[in-house]
Design an enzyme around this catalytic site. Structure first.
Site, PDB file in Angstrom:
ATOM      1  N   GLU A 381     -36.706   1.284  18.683  1.00 38.35           N
ATOM      2  CA  GLU A 381     -37.209   0.112  17.952  1.00 38.35           C
ATOM      3  C   GLU A 381     -38.307   0.511  16.969  1.00 38.35           C
ATOM      4  OE1 GLU A 381     -39.336  -4.195  18.976  1.00 38.35           O
ATOM      5  OE2 GLU A 381     -39.279  -2.603  20.481  1.00 38.35           O
ATOM      6  N   HIS A 382     -39.336   1.165  17.460  1.00 39.14           N
ATOM      7  CA  HIS A 382     -40.441   1.631  16.623  1.00 39.14           C
ATOM      8  C   HIS A 382     -40.438   3.153  16.604  1.00 39.14           C
ATOM      9  CE1 HIS A 382     -41.990  -2.152  18.613  1.00 39.14           C
ATOM     10  NE2 HIS A 382     -42.150  -2.481  17.338  1.00 39.14           N
TER      11      HIS A 382
END
Length: 500
Positions: A381-382
């Site tokens: 995600e990040h």
């Protein structure tokens, strides 16, 4: 949190890649060495992946003054299990059939919160805005300005199109805003008002006609700061509702809540499962699971910075993966030491430590090519890149929710204020989708027109033959009738048009 006795087990995933994952004991059954009696000693075990590890002696190196942690105990499971799916479906059915009465019953049951109407009045909303201090209002305005500015810049790139592809044949598309949008803002554990900016503001910039928002009560009361953020972002209707009942009320509608066409925003596992089950009845932004963070770093940064950024995201929840990919063994070990130190002072250490203990991982690579490959495999995600050449990863990586390039930025900036959207794909969904952005609230709808008889006859000629190739006689006749009327040609019923 005191350091746990244990070792790091390092099975290579490729010939060169080395993965450091926390282990409480060595998987090599021939190794009887234990390290729990020496908590400041880290053993790195290297085991040939091409052989049975249980039949091969360990190679050991001891490195002093390094904290150790426990093993990763499993992988994050996204999506509901059978019991959760059944429970959520039951709640959805209750709201669909019971409307406002069911919503009220579930709000009392799960949130201990009861009102005659869960929609806030203008006076209540104004009171929430007025409850902000001057500093809080300025901070909210600053964050919303950044998010609005970037969303507007993104919107400007989405242009309507019209082109004449053949003489007399005009094709085009229009970017049409979704009419009714429901935005969910989680707030049971923490009042995540940033999610109001990310959903409501983005939908407003897209041009959505009606935007409603739901957020649960916080500590038994209306979540004032969330409501203020929702209102300042431009919400048309604000409801103090949380959980599955909020998602269901927005999707199905009730006697007092008109249904929406799309639901956006993060939430807990039950909210995520409700969105999954309702997909098709309404549109959704994406399936969001536990927060994931991946740090890619070399020895241009230090262990304290890396550890701070890993734990800063691990505090989201006990099932939040935090991973480091590095080509520096020293940085890997320094990071472990710093995590141990920071967990003794971090107020949210109980959550962050559990997440790191169960889902923390360090992957040690020798080349940047391997680092890119491992990062793309994880599709996190990040992805925070702190290397000498972060643009190499920008230009090379393909699977990620959002990139944070260089040590001067970090995931928290993206979560709260910098301007990019924080609603991002998890559970490797970054392989096929990006995160929430202004384009998610738009439908790109095509249109066509034919300006001349000649063009209609030309397209009809090809359309007739292509339809009959597929066996669609009715389709062919739609073409044939136009060839007769606009082309003046004598074509038999359901017969192919002969080329000129």
């Amino acid at each position: 949190m005191p350091p746990a006795g244990g070792i790091f087990h390092r099975p290579p995933t490729t010939r060169k890649s080395r993965r450091l994952t926390p282990r409480s004991a060595c998987s090599n059954s021939t190794c009887s060495r234990t390290w729990g009696e020496q908590p400041w000693l880290l053993a790195l075990h290297s085991i040939d992946s091409d052989r049975n590890a249980g039949r091969r002696p360990c190679k050991r190196r001891a490195i002093a003054m390094i904290r150790t942690i426990k093993s990763a105990r499993g992988s994050v499971v996204n999506g509901g299990n059978g019991a959760m799916t059944s429970a959520v479906q039951t709640l959805l059915d209750q709201v669909e059939q019971g409307g406002d009465r069911a919503v009220r019953e579930l709000s009392i049951r799960f949130d201990k919160f009861d009102r005659d109407s869960y929609r806030l009045t203008k006076a209540e909303i104004d009171a929430c805005i007025n409850s902000l201090t001057g500093r809080e209002r300025e901070d909210l305005d600053f964050a919303q300005d950044q998010i609005r500015n970037f969303a507007e810049a993104q919107r400007a790139t989405l242009l309507d199109l019209e082109i004449e592809t053949l003489p007399g044949v005009v094709l085009g598309h229009r970017n049409v805003p979704i009419q009714n949008v429901g935005c969910y803002v989680p707030g049971g554990k923490y009042p995540l008002l940033a999610s109001a900016h990310m959903t409501v503001l983005t939908a407003r910039v897209a041009g959505c006609e009606r935007i409603i928002t739901c957020a649960p009560p916080f500590q038994g009361k209306v979540a004032e700061k969330i409501v203020a953020a929702q209102a300042l972002a431009g919400a048309d209707e604000i409801y103090c509702l949380g959980g599955v009942q909020a998602i269901a009320a927005m999707a199905y509608g009730t006697e007092t809540i008109a249904p929406v066409d799309m639901v956006a925003g993060p939430g807990n596992a039950y909210v995520a499962e409700a969105k999954r089950l309702l997909f098709g009845k309404v549109g959704i932004d994406l399936f969001a699971g536990p927060t994931e963070t991946l740090v890619i770093a070399d020895d241009s940064v230090d262990g304290e910075l890396v550890a701070t950024d890993l734990l800063g995201q691990a505090e989201h929840g006990v099932n939040s993966p935090a991973v480091l990919i590095t080509n520096s063994e020293k940085l890997a070990l320094d990071t472990v030491a710093e995590i141990g130190r920071l967990l003794t002072i971090l107020p949210t250490a109980a959550i962050a430590a559990k997440a790191w203990e169960d889902f923390g991982e360090i992957i040690l690579c020798e080349t940047t090519k391997e680092m890119v490959a491992e990062a793309d495999r994880l599709a996190s995600e990040h992805v925070q890149v702190m290397t000498r050449d972060p643009d190499h990863f920008l230009n090379s990586m393909r699977n990620y929710g959002a990139l944070f390039l260089g040590a001067r930025t970090n995931v928290s900036f993206g979560d709260k204020v910098i301007g990019t959207n924080h609603t991002l794909p998890t559970n490797k969904a970054a392989r096929y989708t990006g995160g929430l952005w202004v384009g998610k609230f738009l439908k790109t709808c095509t249109y066509q027109r034919i300006l001349t008889d000649e063009a209609s006859a030309l397209i009809g000629e090809y359309g007739s033959r292509l339809s009959l190739m597929e066996g669609f006689v009715g389709h062919a006749e739609q073409s044939n009738i136009r060839v007769r009327r606009y082309g003046g040609r004598n074509v038999g019923y359901a017969m192919p048009v002969d080329p000129r």
